[in-house]
Design a protein around this motif. Sequence first.
Motif, PDB file in Angstrom:
ATOM      1  N   VAL A   1       0.704  10.535   6.986  1.00 33.85           N
ATOM      2  CA  VAL A   1       0.764   9.920   5.662  1.00 33.85           C
ATOM      3  C   VAL A   1       1.729   8.743   5.735  1.00 33.85           C
ATOM      4  O   VAL A   1       2.631   8.717   6.568  1.00 33.85           O
ATOM      5  CB  VAL A   1       1.220  10.921   4.574  1.00 33.85           C
ATOM      6  CG1 VAL A   1       0.221  12.034   4.416  1.00 33.85           C
ATOM      7  CG2 VAL A   1       2.597  11.481   4.892  1.00 33.85           C
ATOM      8  N   LEU A   2       1.531   7.779   4.835  1.00 30.13           N
ATOM      9  CA  LEU A   2       2.356   6.577   4.816  1.00 30.13           C
ATOM     10  C   LEU A   2       3.098   6.466   3.492  1.00 30.13           C
ATOM     11  O   LEU A   2       2.653   6.979   2.468  1.00 30.13           O
ATOM     12  CB  LEU A   2       1.484   5.330   5.005  1.00 30.13           C
ATOM     13  CG  LEU A   2       0.553   5.320   6.219  1.00 30.13           C
ATOM     14  CD1 LEU A   2      -0.256   4.029   6.232  1.00 30.13           C
ATOM     15  CD2 LEU A   2       1.337   5.478   7.504  1.00 30.13           C
ATOM     16  N   GLY A   3       4.226   5.768   3.545  1.00 29.78           N
ATOM     17  CA  GLY A   3       4.946   5.503   2.311  1.00 29.78           C
ATOM     18  C   GLY A   3       4.208   4.486   1.453  1.00 29.78           C
ATOM     19  O   GLY A   3       4.289   4.499   0.224  1.00 29.78           O
ATOM     20  N   THR A   4       3.477   3.588   2.112  1.00 29.73           N
ATOM     21  CA  THR A   4       2.708   2.551   1.431  1.00 29.73           C
ATOM     22  C   THR A   4       1.533   2.149   2.312  1.00 29.73           C
ATOM     23  O   THR A   4       1.598   2.237   3.539  1.00 29.73           O
ATOM     24  CB  THR A   4       3.582   1.307   1.144  1.00 29.73           C
ATOM     25  OG1 THR A   4       2.760   0.251   0.634  1.00 29.73           O
ATOM     26  CG2 THR A   4       4.279   0.812   2.397  1.00 29.73           C
ATOM     27  N   LEU A   5       0.451   1.698   1.693  1.00 28.08           N
ATOM     28  CA  LEU A   5      -0.704   1.194   2.438  1.00 28.08           C
ATOM     29  C   LEU A   5      -0.573  -0.305   2.729  1.00 28.08           C
ATOM     30  O   LEU A   5      -1.435  -0.900   3.383  1.00 28.08           O
ATOM     31  CB  LEU A   5      -1.988   1.432   1.632  1.00 28.08           C
ATOM     32  CG  LEU A   5      -2.381   2.893   1.380  1.00 28.08           C
ATOM     33  CD1 LEU A   5      -3.601   2.956   0.463  1.00 28.08           C
ATOM     34  CD2 LEU A   5      -2.648   3.613   2.689  1.00 28.08           C
TER      35      LEU A   5
END
Length: 282
Positions: free
Chosen positions: A160-164
């Motif tokens: 998972v990412l903090g932002t795309l």
Amino acid sequence: MKEKVAIMTDSTCDIPQEIIAEYGIKVVPLRILYENEEYRDKIDISAEEVYERLPREIPSTSLPSPEDVLALFADLKEKGFTHVIAIHISSGLSGTAQLIENLSHQIKDLVIEVIDSKNISMGLGYTVIEAARKLKENQSFEAVRRHVLATLAKMRVYFVLGTLEYLTKGGRIGKVAGTLGQILNLKPIITVNEDGIYTTHAKVRGRRRSLDELFATIKTHLAESMHNVAICHGGAKEEAQELVERLKKLGNIAELITGHVSPVIGVHTGPGTLGLVVYPTD
């Protein structure tokens, strides 16, 4: 003539340094390019330094230097190695494996097997570790090569990412999808498909839900049989530690390795990256 085999990979493998040293794994660095500067991944710059500079400048990334690769091959020949198993980042994400393959044809008297992992981070790294461990058992070049291919078929990676934002800017996902995801606060669970390309495993709204979904995904794997697990993060140390503690309460974990994503990966994923790698040990 007796075989002397080297295990080689690249800096996106995210293997902790102590394991690299323990098994004598050879690592060739990718490069990070700013407007006026160039850095070798994990050697001249850290992921934290990349994150700190992102608001001012998003660098580009580049393949390993051919000079670095050829120098490594020359050093291996000088030290008496006869064979190299080179396992690299997915060709769906980087041209590194193709570069190594092309350069290998310039080297005489050294058998070089280049393997496209079709994976990234510790999905690549754990495969390299498996190869190094098999080699330490005095297995032959061919036996280690077969073991690598069998391991890759079982390897799964989720993150998972903090932002795309950074995947979008790097062209790894479509700009429309990336912008829409930001607006809706989507935190998709991303995996790598059989072609070695990023794809969505699950769509979740909000950071907390995405972390819970990541945990649930691994829990499903662990319900089946004994697995090795790796956790890698980029600027998400506390969440990574929380995930470690949650996983420790589950059964069927033969080994758990933690690490940090490379600066090159950090350029494309940004801070807040949290990844899990899992594969059965049978």
